[in-house]
Design a protein around this motif. Sequence first.
Motif, short mmCIF file in Angstrom:
data_model
loop_
_atom_site.label_atom_id
_atom_site.label_comp_id
_atom_site.label_asym_id
_atom_site.label_seq_id
_atom_site.Cartn_x
_atom_site.Cartn_y
_atom_site.Cartn_z
N PHE A 90 -83.42 43.25 -15.94
CA PHE A 90 -82.11 42.62 -15.91
C PHE A 90 -81.36 43.11 -14.69
N ARG A 135 -77.40 38.76 -8.88
CA ARG A 135 -78.56 38.06 -8.37
C ARG A 135 -79.01 38.59 -7.01
N LYS A 149 -88.78 43.24 -19.32
CA LYS A 149 -88.00 42.33 -18.47
C LYS A 149 -86.98 43.13 -17.68
N GLY A 209 -82.93 35.35 -10.15
CA GLY A 209 -81.56 35.44 -10.62
C GLY A 209 -81.52 35.89 -12.07
N GLU A 210 -82.35 35.26 -12.89
CA GLU A 210 -82.36 35.54 -14.32
C GLU A 210 -83.22 36.78 -14.59
N PRO A 211 -83.12 37.32 -15.82
CA PRO A 211 -84.02 38.41 -16.19
C PRO A 211 -85.47 37.97 -16.01
#
Lengths: 330, 132, 190
Positions: A159, A163, A157, A86-88
Amino acid sequence: MSRLATTILLFGFLLFILFWRLDEPSGPLSRTRMLMGTVVEIRVDDPEPERFRDAVTAAFDEMARIERLMSLHLAKSEVSRISRAGEPVEVSAETATVLRTALKVSVASDGAFNPGLGRLIRLWGFTDGEPRVPSKMEIEEALVGIGPESLTLEDGKLFKSDRSITIDLGGVAKGYAIDRAVEMLSAAGVKHASVNAGGDLRLLGDRDGTPWRIGIQHPRKKDAVLATLSVADRAVVTSGDYERFFEQAGRRYHHILDPYTGYPAERCQEVTVVADSAALADALATAAFVLGPEKGLELLQKTEKVEGLIVAADGQVVFTSGLQEIVQWP
Amino acid sequence: MALRQIWARMTRLDRLIVVSVAFLCLLLFIGIGLSRPGETVEVYRDGELVFRAPLQEERTVPLEGSLGTTSLMIEGGTARIVDSPCPYKVCVGMGAIDHSGEIIACVPNRLLVRVVSQDESGKEPGYDLLSR
Amino acid sequence: MTSSAVDPVRLAGERRRIFLALFSALAIALHALEFLLPSPVPWFRLGFANIFALLALFLYDGRAAWSVNMVRIVVASLFLGTFFSPRFFLSLSGGILATLAMTTSRKLGCEKIGPVGVSVLGACGHSVGQLLCAWWLIVRHDGVWFLLPPLLLIALVTGIINGFVADALLQRLRRHPPFEDIADGAHSDV
């Protein structure tokens, strides 16, 4: 005596012919392995090809490693992991390289090639499950929030704007594996070789002083070649609607999906791209296929060091200006 | 000379045997030359040759893969897969092959069917590799 | 005859046994030697070892030829470590068909057939036997029969060569005392 001598000589001659035919050199070293859902053939042209046997095995192993890293089917793969996140998420340098190529083409093609199409592809069942035509609602749902700006790569990373976006590197990962295999062969000292993953090719050097002659599959005639390209040291990738498809209610549905409509792209029959890397060539071929003959050709034309040929849905053939020098028509 | 003596010692029946065997060889060579335009089907499992037959011999062959038995049919000078335990049956959908270099792959069942030409010099396809 | 004190029938029997043992030993040596030589074609064999079966057949009888060939195949495979391997069965079935072809042709042809004819038929039998075994045990598909013509051709050539060699040897051997009492061409079953 002379009759006997003649007979013996004749038999000797026959034996000689037999031995000579069977003693012919074995030709290039050629190995095949099933990888990435297709048959990969590596061929090394060399006076003594056997000395590169280990290099070929190493190249195959490298491709298998990349498959494990980037496959959508393997839950443990890095691509599966970042798809779930879900997150970076931090991505390895290698996956980042492939993602960067994919995102570059995605932006350049205005989203015609889209590495975030995993959900839609899964919905159609082209990678797992029985292929079927999804309902309009399912398709619309899968298309929500997957524009070219939905994925960004910064400082190693990834992004994701949503999600639920599922990454499918598809052909780009395959192209990257081909590129790595060629790099491995080159590092091992191989001068002339080809890596062929189900018709997606990359060539190392030329073929004994002359360019490789690459036939382009005719999109509608199974046994025919549309044109022949003379290339060396480059990648040649073709995307066609004849490659993988299924039929439902009398209609044919092929595997190259249009991210704008969610249905198989309809503007082309086939696109062939010549580029320095198979990863780039693969992404561009898919993008041009979705864009169609006019916009697709524009994309190929504006991308540096890339040539290409597009067969439109009506069978008309267009190609980049630089292709003229390397193409031969039958 | 001894050789001449031996030649003389060959009986008439010996000579008849030698001539008829030579004739039989010749007939068989001609027969095979006519019956085989040069194409052969090969099946590989994990890169290993597991089956090989001329395209002219009509038959259905069961091929053992990792999932089960795939049926290869050789008919009318072409080869195709008629049944397979794999989930998507892509190999069945690939249809019939009959030209040198063409392949049918059943990836889930780890089988690779290809047509190879016996006399490579006879028919040049005009290209080294096919992009498709 | 050298010794009149010995029963001539017993003497002939002993001689036969000793010479068959000698033939078998030489055949085994040649068989092994050929095995060790590099071969241009997988199943290509000159089959020189068969010369001794031919000698046994023409000096004695069919039973002698059978014993020389069977002893050779089994013992040589024990030496070479191929006993009960596919290669052994190829060799065995080839040997059986070869010996069968040689003994029957000798029996049917009597004096009309010489060593060359018998040798050629034996070599052909050998090829067919090997292919039968290969087809039955190893590949189990009809493609192997495409090997028949070249194998038959090889059989013809090697058969003629072996026949000539056997004929030359027979001529010399018949002048030796132990074989003098065995008439040329005659073969009586003891």
